[in-house]
Scaffold this active site. Structure first.
Site, mmCIF file in Angstrom:
data_model
loop_
_atom_site.group_PDB
_atom_site.id
_atom_site.type_symbol
_atom_site.label_atom_id
_atom_site.label_comp_id
_atom_site.label_asym_id
_atom_site.label_seq_id
_atom_site.Cartn_x
_atom_site.Cartn_y
_atom_site.Cartn_z
ATOM 1 N N HIS A 1 0.823 -1.195 0.000
ATOM 2 C CA HIS A 1 0.000 0.000 0.000
ATOM 3 C C HIS A 1 0.864 1.255 0.000
ATOM 4 O O HIS A 1 0.427 2.323 0.411
ATOM 5 C CB HIS A 1 -0.953 -0.014 1.202
ATOM 6 C CG HIS A 1 -1.993 -1.090 1.081
ATOM 7 N ND1 HIS A 1 -1.743 -2.397 1.413
ATOM 8 C CD2 HIS A 1 -3.264 -1.057 0.637
ATOM 9 C CE1 HIS A 1 -2.828 -3.121 1.181
ATOM 10 N NE2 HIS A 1 -3.766 -2.328 0.712
ATOM 11 N N MET B 1 -5.334 -4.717 10.348
ATOM 12 C CA MET B 1 -5.596 -6.051 9.806
ATOM 13 C C MET B 1 -6.818 -6.075 8.892
ATOM 14 O O MET B 1 -7.842 -5.457 9.173
ATOM 15 C CB MET B 1 -5.803 -7.052 10.945
ATOM 16 C CG MET B 1 -6.858 -6.640 11.961
ATOM 17 S SD MET B 1 -7.044 -7.826 13.301
ATOM 18 C CE MET B 1 -8.155 -8.995 12.547
ATOM 19 N N LYS C 1 -15.602 -16.636 11.981
ATOM 20 C CA LYS C 1 -15.537 -15.469 12.856
ATOM 21 C C LYS C 1 -15.113 -14.226 12.073
ATOM 22 O O LYS C 1 -15.683 -13.138 12.225
ATOM 23 C CB LYS C 1 -14.580 -15.728 14.019
ATOM 24 C CG LYS C 1 -15.039 -16.850 14.933
ATOM 25 C CD LYS C 1 -14.058 -17.084 16.072
ATOM 26 C CE LYS C 1 -14.525 -18.236 16.954
ATOM 27 N NZ LYS C 1 -13.585 -18.479 18.080
#
Length: 336
Positions: A49, A179, A231
């Site tokens: 990035h 994250m 999850k």
């Protein structure tokens, strides 16, 4: 055979990015601010990035997906909450503005929440966690994305990888968790494929529905693995819902109908630690937790680090020795 890498001094990278952005119509102030984001991401080792993403950023400007002249506009304000329209401006600049606004609200109310619709990719979300934490604030931020990840048990892409950032001040630096909801971002998959490297752990499924460490197979199947399986899929869904609801902007399924990933929704929350009743004890509490954490018994000689700790070591190394860049990527930058 891996693609060769070269090293580029941070000052040279910054100057090159700034020159290119000026040619794209940025004002001098905005060009430098944006160039600093891409350079600092690269310095910190987040090449996916930073330098690797820069050519695509320029491509999106040229295609009209990013409006370099746009300014965010306040749509609604009540108490410590604001809703902004990013007007498809450069994502990093909109995110810096939103983080500053959230911190200003937190100074007034103890906590500030800025939700922004109709903005663009913020690049490394951790940038804004570092920005807030270094200024003395706890930070929570998240963004939705285009649909690029299946929910658990599905094969089609109904979820974004919707990165989440949590940060707080620590000593002279910060603890920063940054994250994505997929085990590996698509940028990380792209970089690993470029280097012909396998992933350290399973990152998704191949075309036969088998878990794999092959980044090229995952990019081809478009089935990255959600963190924590079901999850991570559930967390991705809730982050998308909150981003769309709080900002009044688009959700993943609507962003996926755009010509590319654009008009995303983001949330920036800042908490002024100095307003807490126990603020004088906060530093010691964090120090005690990290001290105990560092006493973990490592497996097979692995070093135990908290989120953001390795970033600081990478930063020192890259500032001293230059930023490692895949030669092919830097040649693209030089050709812009």
């Amino acid at each position: 055979m891996t693609n060769p890498t070269i090293t580029v001094p941070a000052a040279d990278m910054l100057q090159r990015f700034n020159t290119i952005l000026l040619k794209q119509g940025f004002t001098p102030e905005k060009a430098m601010q944006c160039a600093e984001v891409f350079t600092n991401n690269s310095v910190d080792g987040v090449y996916t990035h930073g330098v690797n993403r820069f050519p695509r950023f320029i491509e999106y400007i040229q295609q009209g997906h990013i409006n370099v002249q746009a300014e965010p506009v306040l749509k609604h304000h009540w108490g410590g909450v604001q809703q902004w329209n990013g007007n498809l401006g450069p994502g990093p600049l909109n995110a810096i503005h939103a983080t500053n606004s959230a911190m200003q609200l937190a100074q007034q109310h103890g906590i500030g929440c800025v939700a922004m619709s109709n903005t663009n990719h913020w690049m490394r979300g951790g940038t804004y966690g570092w920005q807030a934490a270094k200024a003395g604030f706890v930070f929570i931020g998240f963004t939705n994305t285009t649909g690029l990840m299946p929910t658990w048990g599905a094969v089609d892409n109904k979820l974004g990888n919707n990165p989440l950032v949590i940060a707080l001040p620590y000593e002279q630096e910060a603890i920063v968790l940054d994250m994505a909801m997929s085990q590996y971002s698509f940028g990380a998959l792209e970089l690993a494929a470029m280097k012909n490297e396998q992933l350290p752990v399973y990152g998704g499924f191949d075309g036969n529905g088998q878990l794999t460490t092959d980044p090229s197979a995952i990019r081809k199947s478009r089935r990255p693995l959600p963190i924590g399986y079901w999850k991570g899929a559930g967390l991705s869904l809730l982050l998308d819902i909150l981003a769309a609801v709080l900002s009044g902007g688009l959700s993943v399924h609507e962003i996926s109908k755009q010509p590319t990933e654009m008009a995303v929704s983001q949330v920036f929350i800042a908490i002024d630690v100095k307003k807490l009743g126990n603020h004088s004890a906060v530093a010691q509490v964090v120090n005690n937790i990290i001290s105990d954490y560092h006493q973990s018994k490592p497996d097979k000689g692995k070093s135990i680090t908290y989120p953001g700790e390795r970033v600081m070591k990478t930063r020192q190394r890259n500032l001293a020795n230059g930023i490692p860049v895949v030669k092919e990527v830097w040649e693209k930058v030089l050709g812009l």
